[in-house]
Design a protein around this motif. Structure first.
Motif, short mmCIF file in Angstrom:
data_model
loop_
_atom_site.label_atom_id
_atom_site.label_comp_id
_atom_site.label_asym_id
_atom_site.label_seq_id
_atom_site.Cartn_x
_atom_site.Cartn_y
_atom_site.Cartn_z
N MET A 1 0.84 -1.20 0.00
CA MET A 1 0.00 0.00 0.00
C MET A 1 0.88 1.25 0.00
N MET A 2 0.65 2.13 -0.92
CA MET A 2 1.43 3.36 -1.04
C MET A 2 1.16 4.28 0.14
N ASN A 3 2.22 4.90 0.69
CA ASN A 3 2.01 5.90 1.73
C ASN A 3 2.10 7.30 1.13
N TYR A 4 1.91 8.31 1.96
CA TYR A 4 1.83 9.69 1.47
C TYR A 4 3.13 10.12 0.80
N ARG A 5 4.26 9.86 1.44
CA ARG A 5 5.54 10.25 0.88
C ARG A 5 5.80 9.56 -0.46
N GLN A 6 5.45 8.29 -0.53
CA GLN A 6 5.62 7.56 -1.80
C GLN A 6 4.73 8.14 -2.89
N ALA A 7 3.53 8.58 -2.50
CA ALA A 7 2.62 9.19 -3.47
C ALA A 7 3.21 10.47 -4.05
N LEU A 8 3.75 11.32 -3.18
CA LEU A 8 4.37 12.56 -3.65
C LEU A 8 5.58 12.27 -4.53
N ASP A 9 6.38 11.29 -4.11
CA ASP A 9 7.55 10.93 -4.91
C ASP A 9 7.14 10.47 -6.30
N PHE A 10 6.10 9.65 -6.38
CA PHE A 10 5.63 9.16 -7.68
C PHE A 10 5.14 10.33 -8.54
N ILE A 11 4.33 11.20 -7.95
CA ILE A 11 3.77 12.32 -8.71
C ILE A 11 4.89 13.22 -9.24
N HIS A 12 5.80 13.60 -8.36
CA HIS A 12 6.83 14.55 -8.77
C HIS A 12 7.83 13.91 -9.75
N ALA A 13 7.98 12.60 -9.71
CA ALA A 13 8.87 11.93 -10.65
C ALA A 13 8.38 12.08 -12.09
N GLN A 14 7.07 12.30 -12.24
CA GLN A 14 6.51 12.44 -13.59
C GLN A 14 6.85 13.79 -14.22
N HIS A 15 7.44 14.68 -13.42
CA HIS A 15 7.83 15.99 -13.95
C HIS A 15 8.81 15.83 -15.11
N ALA A 16 9.52 14.72 -15.12
CA ALA A 16 10.48 14.46 -16.20
C ALA A 16 9.79 14.36 -17.56
N HIS A 17 8.50 14.04 -17.57
CA HIS A 17 7.78 13.95 -18.84
C HIS A 17 7.48 15.34 -19.41
N GLY A 18 7.65 16.38 -18.58
CA GLY A 18 7.49 17.74 -19.05
C GLY A 18 6.04 18.14 -19.26
N THR A 19 5.86 19.30 -19.89
CA THR A 19 4.54 19.83 -20.24
C THR A 19 4.28 19.53 -21.71
N LYS A 20 3.24 18.77 -21.98
CA LYS A 20 2.95 18.37 -23.35
C LYS A 20 1.51 18.72 -23.69
N PRO A 21 1.27 19.42 -24.79
CA PRO A 21 -0.11 19.74 -25.18
C PRO A 21 -0.86 18.49 -25.63
N GLY A 22 -2.16 18.56 -25.55
CA GLY A 22 -2.99 17.45 -26.02
C GLY A 22 -3.84 16.86 -24.93
N LEU A 23 -5.01 16.35 -25.31
CA LEU A 23 -5.95 15.76 -24.37
C LEU A 23 -6.01 14.24 -24.48
N HIS A 24 -5.24 13.65 -25.39
CA HIS A 24 -5.37 12.21 -25.61
C HIS A 24 -4.92 11.41 -24.40
N ARG A 25 -3.90 11.86 -23.70
CA ARG A 25 -3.42 11.11 -22.52
C ARG A 25 -4.43 11.15 -21.39
N ILE A 26 -4.94 12.35 -21.09
CA ILE A 26 -5.88 12.47 -19.98
C ILE A 26 -7.20 11.76 -20.31
N LYS A 27 -7.61 11.76 -21.58
CA LYS A 27 -8.83 11.03 -21.96
C LYS A 27 -8.65 9.54 -21.73
N ALA A 28 -7.52 9.02 -22.13
CA ALA A 28 -7.27 7.58 -21.94
C ALA A 28 -7.19 7.24 -20.45
#
Length: 428
Positions: A1-28
């Protein structure tokens, strides 16, 4: 079970994907999660400046009127969970961890199927939408992250209202290099037949783009009347104004907040007229007065006056300067300043350093932040007493020694706001 710190670490790790335009990812991603946004009602808010303040005001009035109200804003100042509130309360750490694990699993299934991984903001938006549905929110006030047309929040269907706040030059690498181009991106949140409320002090160029988009989408456009607003003197502090002859008081400081409040008032009264919501005039007044958001001309100490402000573009800096010029207790302050390299730091330094008794520069814990010594070198052209500090604690101590009982203002970035607030509160 993920704890709070692990949740933040996972979220912030996605910053590497950058800012990308488009709605296809969020729709999926939302499809994997059962499309919770389709079972919620929204007030959708876009703009360059004033989004967070306007969203907070609207949410406060709805809460005062008895609605279970979700509010989604960014960025945060002290606690990541500020971004998701229900009736003013942040999401509990355990719920954030649990919902993040759910979103992580959904994102993993997309990647396994060869789809592009969601960005950090898309994951955070998914967590928020799940949480608001889980809490049974009757209305969600949803602030756009960047732009509007391709922002993750634009996954929603027709909202109760689309609100376009003040539009100025910012994020030009993503949104375009003219006001018209930026306004076009913001107008992407306007859905067919959706009522639209426009900030009343936008430029003619912006008004033209918004009006044109509303005609295309058969969306009725409502704009407040700046001539009907009168700012009044308030000896008790805060901001007192009258709109259409009705007096209102805000806890938030600054003349610009009166215009944000007009946008909130117009939005709420429009929805009341359409019988989408109900509230009394007293609930409107109390809700506006109760609204509070960090780091918007935020006075955290009375004597000496200490102001924290996260404004980081030309309009934000101009609003701060207007506040400094109109309040004698804030004249010739000691200014603590930090800013990102991709923001108008030279303009901000010139405007602020000319008003400063002393100008203290600090670096920020972000890769794109300007180094303190480079900021100081520019500031020294406008203020003889310019300094570079290595830490927030050092900057706070120096400001205390230099202020002589006068005002201290920390400005230039939301990344600066939390740390400087903590550092200053430790010694005052």
């Amino acid at each position: 079970m993920m704890n709070y710190r692990q949740a933040l670490d996972f979220i912030h790790a996605q910053h590497a994907h950058g800012t990308k335009p488009g709605l296809h990812r969020i729709k999926a991603l939302m499809q994997q999660l059962g499309n919770p946004q389709e079972r919620l009602k929204f007030i959708h808010i876009a703009g360059t400046n004033g989004k967070g303040s306007t969203a907070t005001m609207i949410a406060s009035v709805l809460q005062q009127a008895g609605y279970r109200t979700g509010c989604y804003t960014s960025p945060y100042v002290f606690d990541f969970r500020e971004r998701f509130t229900v009736n003013g309360r942040m999401i509990p750490q355990k719920r954030l961890a649990s919902l993040t694990q759910q979103v992580q699993s959904a994102a993993g299934r997309l990647i396994e199927n060869g789809l592009e991984p969601p960005t950090e903001f898309e994951l955070v938006t998914a967590v928020g939408l799940l949480y608001f549905l889980e809490c049974g929110c009757e209305i969600v006030v949803l602030e756009v992250g960047l732009g509007g047309r391709f922002d993750a929040t634009n996954i929603i269907q027709k909202p109760l209202a689309a609100v376009i706040c003040s539009i100025s030059m910012d994020h030009t690498e993503y949104l375009g290099d003219t006001l018209e181009k930026i306004a076009f991106e913001k107008c992407g949140i306007i859905k067919p037949g959706c009522p639209v409320v426009l900030y009343c002090k936008n430029t003619k160029e912006v008004q033209t783009v918004v009006s044109s988009r509303c005609r295309e989408m058969n969306a009725e456009l409502h704009t407040g009347d700046p001539e009907a607003l009168e700012q009044l003197f308030d000896p008790a502090g805060g901001t007192l104004f009258a709109y259409r002859g009705v007096p209102f008081r805000l806890s938030l400081l600054g003349k610009y907040q009166c215009f944000n409040a007009v946008t909130a008032i117009e939005t709420l009264t429009l929805l009341r007229a359409k019988k989408q919501i109900t509230f009394t005039d007293d609930q409107l007044k109390t809700g506006l007065q109760n609204a509070y958001i960090h780091a918007r001309l935020d006075q955290i100490h009375a004597q000496p006056p200490i102001i924290i402000d996260g404004g980081h573009n030309v309009e934000g800096i101009n609003s701060l300067c207007e506040a400094l010029d109109s309040n004698s207790t804030l004249s010739e302050p000691v200014i603590i300043f930090g800013m990102m390299r991709d923001k108008p730091y030279q303009y901000a330094i010139q405007k602020l350093a000319l008003r400063a008794k002393a100008f203290i520069c600090i670096g920020l814990p972000v890769s794109r932040a300007m180094p303190a010594h480079e900021l100081r070198d520019i500031a020294s052209l406008y203020c003889a007493n310019s300094y570079a500090c290595d830490s927030e604690a050092e900057a706070a101590l120096l400001a205390r020694d230099l202020c002589g009982g006068g005002a201290i203002v920390a400005a230039g970035s939301f990344y600066l706001a939390g740390g400087m607030t903590r550092a200053l509160k430790k010694i005052f």
